[in-house]
Motif scaffolding. Structure first.
Motif, PDB file in Angstrom:
ATOM      1  N   GLU A 168       0.825  -1.212   0.000  1.00  0.00           N
ATOM      2  CA  GLU A 168       0.000   0.000   0.000  1.00  0.00           C
ATOM      3  C   GLU A 168       0.860   1.264   0.000  1.00  0.00           C
ATOM      4  O   GLU A 168       0.557   2.237  -0.707  1.00  0.00           O
ATOM      5  CB  GLU A 168      -0.916   0.004   1.225  1.00  0.00           C
ATOM      6  CG  GLU A 168      -2.004  -1.062   1.200  1.00  0.00           C
ATOM      7  CD  GLU A 168      -1.491  -2.451   1.552  1.00  0.00           C
ATOM      8  OE1 GLU A 168      -0.325  -2.562   2.013  1.00  0.00           O
ATOM      9  OE2 GLU A 168      -2.243  -3.416   1.359  1.00  0.00           O
ATOM     10  N   GLN A 172       0.982   4.091  -2.974  1.00  0.00           N
ATOM     11  CA  GLN A 172       0.700   5.499  -2.695  1.00  0.00           C
ATOM     12  C   GLN A 172       1.848   6.385  -3.136  1.00  0.00           C
ATOM     13  O   GLN A 172       1.643   7.435  -3.773  1.00  0.00           O
ATOM     14  CB  GLN A 172       0.434   5.698  -1.203  1.00  0.00           C
ATOM     15  CG  GLN A 172       0.114   7.139  -0.823  1.00  0.00           C
ATOM     16  CD  GLN A 172      -1.125   7.659  -1.518  1.00  0.00           C
ATOM     17  OE1 GLN A 172      -2.209   7.127  -1.321  1.00  0.00           O
ATOM     18  NE2 GLN A 172      -0.981   8.702  -2.335  1.00  0.00           N
ATOM     19  N   ARG A 175       1.793   6.612  -6.885  1.00  0.00           N
ATOM     20  CA  ARG A 175       0.741   7.519  -7.357  1.00  0.00           C
ATOM     21  C   ARG A 175       1.157   8.971  -7.187  1.00  0.00           C
ATOM     22  O   ARG A 175       0.867   9.825  -8.035  1.00  0.00           O
ATOM     23  CB  ARG A 175      -0.579   7.261  -6.617  1.00  0.00           C
ATOM     24  CG  ARG A 175      -1.251   5.961  -6.958  1.00  0.00           C
ATOM     25  CD  ARG A 175      -2.691   5.932  -6.483  1.00  0.00           C
ATOM     26  NE  ARG A 175      -2.824   6.041  -5.036  1.00  0.00           N
ATOM     27  CZ  ARG A 175      -2.808   5.016  -4.197  1.00  0.00           C
ATOM     28  NH1 ARG A 175      -2.627   3.788  -4.649  1.00  0.00           N
ATOM     29  NH2 ARG A 175      -2.969   5.210  -2.894  1.00  0.00           N
ATOM     30  N   ASP A 176       1.846   9.248  -6.088  1.00  0.00           N
ATOM     31  CA  ASP A 176       2.293  10.614  -5.829  1.00  0.00           C
ATOM     32  C   ASP A 176       3.226  11.121  -6.925  1.00  0.00           C
ATOM     33  O   ASP A 176       3.275  12.325  -7.205  1.00  0.00           O
ATOM     34  CB  ASP A 176       2.998  10.700  -4.479  1.00  0.00           C
ATOM     35  CG  ASP A 176       2.046  10.516  -3.303  1.00  0.00           C
ATOM     36  OD1 ASP A 176       0.821  10.633  -3.514  1.00  0.00           O
ATOM     37  OD2 ASP A 176       2.529  10.242  -2.184  1.00  0.00           O
TER      38      ASP A 176
END
Length: 232
Positions: A168, A172, A175-176
């Motif tokens: 996870e 994340q 994606r950032d």
């Protein structure tokens, strides 16, 4: 003019582009894309090649992968070329070639450019205005790398794995990275290096590669050099 000899360095990641003849389509349906990925996975496993990212566009393919031995990538691309062309010709009752000559490939410096190159690959559908976000495109590795969709084709690169201690957290952090698009200088560097078959990296990385292969591996300016101004 003789073709530039390929650089073949086992273990160093490569960004590969293969285009259709005269930029004509090579994928005509979702079934075609799935067939290509299924066989890419089989042949990559056969040759122990790790695929880190991919994007299947209408008329070309982007791959980011690491090959373990000299000739492994070339063998993979030959395998895929034959298998996929046979499939397309049989399915659509056509004949002849499908790909525009040899595939293009560049070596990518992991520490500074690997994640940038992954973004480059997965941002292609957005740049082409096919979708508004990378997650809106089905035939790329973004949904696996950023959203956790299962994809047996992919092998995470060490640089991706270092983004977080859990799946996870890595997703994340990844994606950032997509909050902003790849900046134009980096985009042009990756595109030019891949077209010329040289390296994507800093001067130290280029120095190291040049010493290993005994030839220049830095991107050259596009177009002819400017004429010398002889006016006094």
């Amino acid at each position: 003019m003789p073709r530039r000899p390929r650089i073949d360095l086992p273990g160093v990641s490569q960004h590969v582009i293969q285009r259709g003849v005269d930029r004509q389509p090579v994928f005509f349906s979702d079934e075609d894309c799935q067939f290509f990925l299924d066989w890419l996975g089989r042949y990559a496993k056969k040759r122990n090649i790790a695929v880190h990212a991919y994007c299947l566009m209408t008329n070309h393919v982007h791959l980011l992968l690491s090959a373990p031995s000299v000739g492994a990538l070339g063998g993979l691309m030959q395998d895929m070329g034959r298998r996929y062309v046979q499939y397309v010709n049989r399915t659509y009752r056509r004949s002849g070639g499908l790909w525009q000559g040899r595939y293009k490939a560049s070596y990518v410096q992991s520490e500074h450019y690997l994640l940038t190159c992954m973004r480059y690959v997965e941002f292609n559908p957005v740049r082409a205005e096919m979708v508004q976000t990378p997650g809106g495109y089905q035939w790329s590795s973004y949904r696996a790398n950023a959203l956790g969709k299962e994809d047996q084709l992919l092998t995470p690169h060490d640089q991706y794995s270092a983004l977080g201690s859990t799946a996870e957290a890595r997703q994340q952090s990844y994606r950032d990275l997509f909050v902003s698009e790849v900046d134009e200088p980096a985009w042009n560097l990756i595109r030019t290096a891949t077209q010329q078959g040289v390296v994507v990296g800093d001067s130290c990385f280029a120095d190291m590669i040049e010493k290993r292969v005994g030839q220049r591996v830095r991107p050259q300016p596009r177009g002819r050099p400017p004429k010398e101004n002889k006016e006094i």
